[in-house]
Design a protein around this motif. Structure first.
Motif, PDB file in Angstrom:
ATOM      1  N   ALA A  35      -3.014   9.359 -10.538  1.00  9.71           N
ATOM      2  CA  ALA A  35      -3.004   9.392  -9.071  1.00  9.71           C
ATOM      3  C   ALA A  35      -4.170   8.577  -8.519  1.00  9.71           C
ATOM      4  CB  ALA A  35      -3.090  10.833  -8.584  1.00  9.71           C
ATOM      5  N   LYS A  36      -5.334   8.749  -9.125  1.00 14.35           N
ATOM      6  CA  LYS A  36      -6.514   7.989  -8.691  1.00 14.35           C
ATOM      7  C   LYS A  36      -6.250   6.484  -8.791  1.00 14.35           C
ATOM      8  CE  LYS A  36     -11.176   6.811 -10.286  1.00 14.35           C
ATOM      9  NZ  LYS A  36     -12.166   7.032 -11.345  1.00 14.35           N
ATOM     10  N   LYS A  37      -5.656   6.051  -9.892  1.00  9.40           N
ATOM     11  CA  LYS A  37      -5.389   4.627 -10.095  1.00  9.40           C
ATOM     12  C   LYS A  37      -4.450   4.085  -9.016  1.00  9.40           C
ATOM     13  CE  LYS A  37      -2.388   3.259 -13.147  1.00  9.40           C
ATOM     14  NZ  LYS A  37      -1.677   2.970 -14.417  1.00  9.40           N
ATOM     15  N   TYR A  38      -3.386   4.860  -8.711  1.00 14.67           N
ATOM     16  CA  TYR A  38      -2.430   4.394  -7.697  1.00 14.67           C
ATOM     17  C   TYR A  38      -3.044   4.394  -6.296  1.00 14.67           C
ATOM     18  CZ  TYR A  38       1.441   4.416 -11.037  1.00 14.67           C
ATOM     19  OH  TYR A  38       2.277   4.142 -12.078  1.00 14.67           O
ATOM     20  N   PHE A  39      -3.842   5.407  -5.975  1.00 17.06           N
ATOM     21  CA  PHE A  39      -4.463   5.449  -4.647  1.00 17.06           C
ATOM     22  C   PHE A  39      -5.477   4.308  -4.486  1.00 17.06           C
ATOM     23  CE2 PHE A  39      -3.489  10.223  -4.640  1.00 17.06           C
ATOM     24  CZ  PHE A  39      -2.340  10.032  -3.887  1.00 17.06           C
ATOM     25  N   GLU A  40      -6.172   3.968  -5.575  1.00 13.15           N
ATOM     26  CA  GLU A  40      -7.088   2.826  -5.520  1.00 13.15           C
ATOM     27  C   GLU A  40      -6.327   1.536  -5.233  1.00 13.15           C
ATOM     28  OE1 GLU A  40     -10.749   4.241  -8.454  1.00 13.15           O
ATOM     29  OE2 GLU A  40      -9.015   3.213  -9.311  1.00 13.15           O
ATOM     30  N   ARG A  41      -5.142   1.396  -5.839  1.00 13.95           N
ATOM     31  CA  ARG A  41      -4.324   0.212  -5.548  1.00 13.95           C
ATOM     32  C   ARG A  41      -3.846   0.227  -4.106  1.00 13.95           C
ATOM     33  NH1 ARG A  41      -1.972  -2.418  -9.875  1.00 13.95           N
ATOM     34  NH2 ARG A  41      -1.346  -3.940  -8.283  1.00 13.95           N
ATOM     35  N   ALA A  62     -10.079  10.013  -1.658  1.00 13.33           N
ATOM     36  CA  ALA A  62     -11.293  10.834  -1.616  1.00 13.33           C
ATOM     37  C   ALA A  62     -11.033  12.229  -2.168  1.00 13.33           C
ATOM     38  CB  ALA A  62     -11.817  10.923  -0.183  1.00 13.33           C
ATOM     39  N   LEU A  63      -9.864  12.802  -1.858  1.00 12.39           N
ATOM     40  CA  LEU A  63      -9.535  14.153  -2.330  1.00 12.39           C
ATOM     41  C   LEU A  63      -9.362  14.179  -3.844  1.00 12.39           C
ATOM     42  CD1 LEU A  63      -7.034  15.402   0.414  1.00 12.39           C
ATOM     43  CD2 LEU A  63      -9.507  15.614   0.306  1.00 12.39           C
ATOM     44  N   VAL A  64      -8.709  13.160  -4.382  1.00  9.10           N
ATOM     45  CA  VAL A  64      -8.516  13.109  -5.833  1.00  9.10           C
ATOM     46  C   VAL A  64      -9.857  12.927  -6.539  1.00  9.10           C
ATOM     47  CG1 VAL A  64      -7.534  11.746  -7.716  1.00  9.10           C
ATOM     48  CG2 VAL A  64      -6.136  12.296  -5.743  1.00  9.10           C
ATOM     49  N   LEU A  65     -10.710  12.080  -5.990  1.00  2.00           N
ATOM     50  CA  LEU A  65     -12.037  11.879  -6.589  1.00  2.00           C
ATOM     51  C   LEU A  65     -12.827  13.186  -6.618  1.00  2.00           C
ATOM     52  CD1 LEU A  65     -12.948   8.456  -4.922  1.00  2.00           C
ATOM     53  CD2 LEU A  65     -12.614   8.854  -7.365  1.00  2.00           C
ATOM     54  N   ALA A  66     -12.705  13.966  -5.546  1.00  4.06           N
ATOM     55  CA  ALA A  66     -13.406  15.252  -5.497  1.00  4.06           C
ATOM     56  C   ALA A  66     -12.867  16.192  -6.562  1.00  4.06           C
ATOM     57  CB  ALA A  66     -13.261  15.870  -4.104  1.00  4.06           C
ATOM     58  N   GLU A  67     -11.560  16.210  -6.742  1.00  4.27           N
ATOM     59  CA  GLU A  67     -10.968  17.092  -7.759  1.00  4.27           C
ATOM     60  C   GLU A  67     -11.378  16.673  -9.168  1.00  4.27           C
ATOM     61  OE1 GLU A  67      -7.040  18.659  -7.537  1.00  4.27           O
ATOM     62  OE2 GLU A  67      -6.776  17.957  -5.474  1.00  4.27           O
ATOM     63  N   LEU A  68     -11.674  15.380  -9.338  1.00  7.82           N
ATOM     64  CA  LEU A  68     -12.119  14.894 -10.638  1.00  7.82           C
ATOM     65  C   LEU A  68     -13.625  15.078 -10.825  1.00  7.82           C
ATOM     66  CD1 LEU A  68     -10.010  11.604 -10.853  1.00  7.82           C
ATOM     67  CD2 LEU A  68      -9.779  13.603 -12.339  1.00  7.82           C
ATOM     68  N   LYS A  98      -7.338  -0.517   5.648  1.00 10.22           N
ATOM     69  CA  LYS A  98      -7.544   0.073   6.974  1.00 10.22           C
ATOM     70  C   LYS A  98      -6.727   1.344   7.198  1.00 10.22           C
ATOM     71  CE  LYS A  98      -8.879  -4.261   9.208  1.00 10.22           C
ATOM     72  NZ  LYS A  98      -8.604  -5.225  10.314  1.00 10.22           N
ATOM     73  N   ASP A  99      -5.967   1.751   6.222  1.00  8.71           N
ATOM     74  CA  ASP A  99      -5.156   2.958   6.363  1.00  8.71           C
ATOM     75  C   ASP A  99      -5.995   4.179   5.976  1.00  8.71           C
ATOM     76  OD1 ASP A  99      -3.273   5.148   5.826  1.00  8.71           O
ATOM     77  OD2 ASP A  99      -1.729   3.630   6.092  1.00  8.71           O
ATOM     78  N   ALA A 100      -6.344   4.977   6.976  1.00  8.17           N
ATOM     79  CA  ALA A 100      -7.230   6.131   6.744  1.00  8.17           C
ATOM     80  C   ALA A 100      -6.583   7.175   5.844  1.00  8.17           C
ATOM     81  CB  ALA A 100      -7.620   6.750   8.080  1.00  8.17           C
ATOM     82  N   SER A 101      -5.256   7.339   5.938  1.00  3.54           N
ATOM     83  CA  SER A 101      -4.589   8.360   5.121  1.00  3.54           C
ATOM     84  C   SER A 101      -4.646   8.008   3.639  1.00  3.54           C
ATOM     85  CB  SER A 101      -3.132   8.535   5.566  1.00  3.54           C
ATOM     86  OG  SER A 101      -2.408   7.337   5.417  1.00  3.54           O
ATOM     87  N   PHE A 102      -4.544   6.702   3.311  1.00  2.00           N
ATOM     88  CA  PHE A 102      -4.668   6.279   1.910  1.00  2.00           C
ATOM     89  C   PHE A 102      -6.074   6.598   1.401  1.00  2.00           C
ATOM     90  CE2 PHE A 102      -1.406   2.560   2.406  1.00  2.00           C
ATOM     91  CZ  PHE A 102      -0.423   3.489   2.686  1.00  2.00           C
ATOM     92  N   GLY A 133       0.819  -1.199   0.000  1.00  2.00           N
ATOM     93  CA  GLY A 133       0.000   0.000   0.000  1.00  2.00           C
ATOM     94  C   GLY A 133       0.853   1.248   0.000  1.00  2.00           C
ATOM     95  N   GLU A 134       1.912   1.220   0.788  1.00  2.00           N
ATOM     96  CA  GLU A 134       2.809   2.380   0.872  1.00  2.00           C
ATOM     97  C   GLU A 134       3.478   2.660  -0.466  1.00  2.00           C
ATOM     98  OE1 GLU A 134       4.518   5.611   2.590  1.00  2.00           O
ATOM     99  OE2 GLU A 134       3.104   4.251   3.586  1.00  2.00           O
ATOM    100  N   TYR A 135       3.834   1.591  -1.176  1.00  2.00           N
ATOM    101  CA  TYR A 135       4.477   1.736  -2.490  1.00  2.00           C
ATOM    102  C   TYR A 135       3.545   2.480  -3.455  1.00  2.00           C
ATOM    103  CZ  TYR A 135       5.912   0.311  -7.204  1.00  2.00           C
ATOM    104  OH  TYR A 135       6.248   0.301  -8.535  1.00  2.00           O
ATOM    105  N   PHE A 136       2.281   2.027  -3.550  1.00  2.00           N
ATOM    106  CA  PHE A 136       1.344   2.654  -4.481  1.00  2.00           C
ATOM    107  C   PHE A 136       0.932   4.048  -3.998  1.00  2.00           C
ATOM    108  CE2 PHE A 136       0.695  -1.812  -5.790  1.00  2.00           C
ATOM    109  CZ  PHE A 136       0.926  -1.655  -7.143  1.00  2.00           C
ATOM    110  N   PHE A 137       0.908   4.242  -2.685  1.00  2.00           N
ATOM    111  CA  PHE A 137       0.571   5.570  -2.161  1.00  2.00           C
ATOM    112  C   PHE A 137       1.623   6.596  -2.595  1.00  2.00           C
ATOM    113  CE2 PHE A 137       0.821   8.811   1.215  1.00  2.00           C
ATOM    114  CZ  PHE A 137      -0.459   9.308   1.149  1.00  2.00           C
TER     115      PHE A 137
END
Length: 492
Positions: free
Chosen positions: A40-46, A62-68, A53-57, A21-25
């Motif tokens: 960015a959306k694709k990588y955050f989804e991965r 969520a922020l990228v989806l809002a910008e889109l 369970k990582d809230a920061s991911f 998760g950290e790698y894709f984040f």
């Protein structure tokens, strides 16, 4: 003469490539900083797939989806953070307020803006939200009043349905759908009102209309499933259950609706998955929630937990005393079931597993009442527990993958052998039990089956070659040789 130096061999350095998760984040953040929002959306989804369970991911997605401009999907992730991952991540309220404002849902925007200011009066976003609140309250009072009127009508309709005043509910809900042609909740309640009032055709027409105009509407799909169940349309029930079993709702109310509907139609394995999940995350349910949770728990073999939950049901509604799910007449045990039960009395765990496998191939495999009776004959052994849940109660989604794989390998053996050879399957379950201790995933079904049949036939003194079983199961000879060594090792 000078000594010649021997050429030195340089050992290759192997650098493991570990995706996490950290790698894709990190990849997502890099794409985000470069302005490539779709990447960015694709990588955050991965990232959230690897570590859900990582809230920061989840927040960054969520922020990228809002910008889109995907505000509804953004909100789903923000709600997931608040309800499941980290309830102290108050900045989610700020982003929810903004998303709802962009969607034109100003009352919701005001609600979450005020929630943020309540928890973080001096937070980083406090000043921005104070300005947003002023604009929303000044410019959209009329919209808020209309929204309040809609909520009042919805509550009135719900009350009429609960009191079984279906004629009145239909009149009110028809008015609502005329005034708010895309308020799908009113359509779904209207379908229920017609159905309970006896007009099944009209109810189905409304559900079909909702799904045509709003495909994937979960409440409509659940209502459709309930209608097919009451109409005894088994094929449609099975197809819809299969479809809905692959749905993972984000909203809490959708998870409850899904779990309760599965319980209603007797798919207690799927019902327990969602209702127990809600219980574990602290969902404060009503009487109906605990009623269906108790039933789902009992009919999936969790009897002590079911009795604990039933105490809550009776506390909330004493009239339910005497309606416990375990108050039922046990079905008679015919000769076939008695033969299966005899396997449960064996001391060898592999033979008990074979008995469970026999039940899964019997005509009674979908009869929950029979499964509950058979459960009482089985020993309380931790190794058996996942197999009991799988073979008796079909709870594949909640179990380790090796359980289903062991079953599929047994089925592969059966498909390739005309006669039922008991010792072959018992030998297979012996191998499986020993391999579980080594964390074997059992993913290569034909290879395991081919090797098992070869070793077993050799033990029986039969004439067989590794080449012939390789051809029979469509695997390479080298693969069979590799797995034969593994099977022999495990049997010994």
């Amino acid at each position: 003469m000078k000594k010649q130096l021997k050429p030195t061999r340089q050992k290759a350095t192997i650098v493991p490539f570990i995706q996490s998760g950290e790698y894709f984040f990190k990849k997502g953040m890099k794409a985000y900083q470069l302005g490539d929002l779709y990447k960015a959306k694709k990588y955050f989804e991965r990232a959230v797939q690897y570590d859900e369970k990582d809230a920061s991911f989840a927040l960054q997605l969520a922020l990228v989806l809002a910008e889109l401009g995907e505000y509804q999907f953004s909100n789903q992730w923000l709600f997931k953070i608040i309800h499941e991952l980290d309830e102290t991540m108050y900045e989610c309220f700020y982003f929810l307020a903004n998303n709802f404002a962009y969607l034109g849902l100003f009352r919701e925007a005001i609600k979450y803006a005020e929630l943020y200011l309540k928890h973080e009066p001096n937070g980083d976003f406090a000043e921005d939200l104070a300005d947003l609140l002023e604009l929303l309250k000044m410019d959209h009072e009329e919209e808020a009043d209309e929204h309040e009127n809609l909520i009042a009508m919805q509550e009135r309709a719900r009350y009429l349905l609960e009191k079984e005043k279906f004629d009145e509910a239909i009149v009110l809900l028809e008015t609502m759908v005329d005034s708010y042609p895309e308020f799908w909740s009113a359509y779904n309640n209207l379908a229920l009102a017609y159905f309970y009032n006896g007009d099944v055709q009209k109810a189905q027409e409304i559900v079909t209309q909702v799904l045509e105009r709003n495909p994937g509407n979960l409440h409509a799909l659940c209502n459709q499933l309930a209608f097919h169940y009451y109409l005894r349309d088994g094929r449609q029930v099975n197809e819809l259950c299969e479809t809905l079993s692959r749905v993972y709702p984000f909203f809490i109310e959708h998870r409850y609706k899904l779990g309760a509907t599965f319980a209603l139609v007797g798919r207690f394995d799927l019902a327990f998955r969602w209702l127990y999940h809600l219980y574990k995350i602290g969902y404060d349910g009503d009487e109906a929630f605990y009623y269906w949770l108790a039933h789902a728990a009992y009919y999936t073999g969790h009897e002590p937990f079911a009795k604990h939950i039933w105490e809550k049901v009776v506390t909330l509604n004493p009239d339910k005393q005497g309606e416990e799910p375990w108050v039922f007449s046990a079905p008679p045990l015919d000769e076939e079931l008695q033969r299966i039960i005899r396997w449960f009395y064996r001391k060898n765990t592999a033979e008990i597993l074979y008995g469970l496998y026999l039940f899964s191939q019997s005509p009674y495999k979908s009869d929950i009442a029979v499964s509950l009776v058979l459960r009482r004959y089985l020993p309380a052994h931790p190794l058996l527990r996942p197999f009991i849940d799988y073979f008796l109660f079909r709870m594949e989604e909640m179990l380790p993958s090796y359980v289903a794989n062991i079953d599929r390998i047994a089925k592969t053996l059966m498909a390739n052998n005309e006669e039922m050879e008991e010792t072959l399957y018992i030998s297979w379950f012996s191998v499986a039990i020993n391999a579980i201790r080594d964390s074997e995933p059992f993913t290569n079904h034909p290879a395991w089956a081919a090797a098992m049949e070869y070793v077993w036939r050799k033990q029986q003194g039969m004439s067989v070659t590794q080449k012939s079983v390789a051809a029979k199961y469509h695997v390479s000879l080298s693969t069979v040789q590799k797995y034969v060594k593994r099977v022999r090792s495990l049997l010994s």
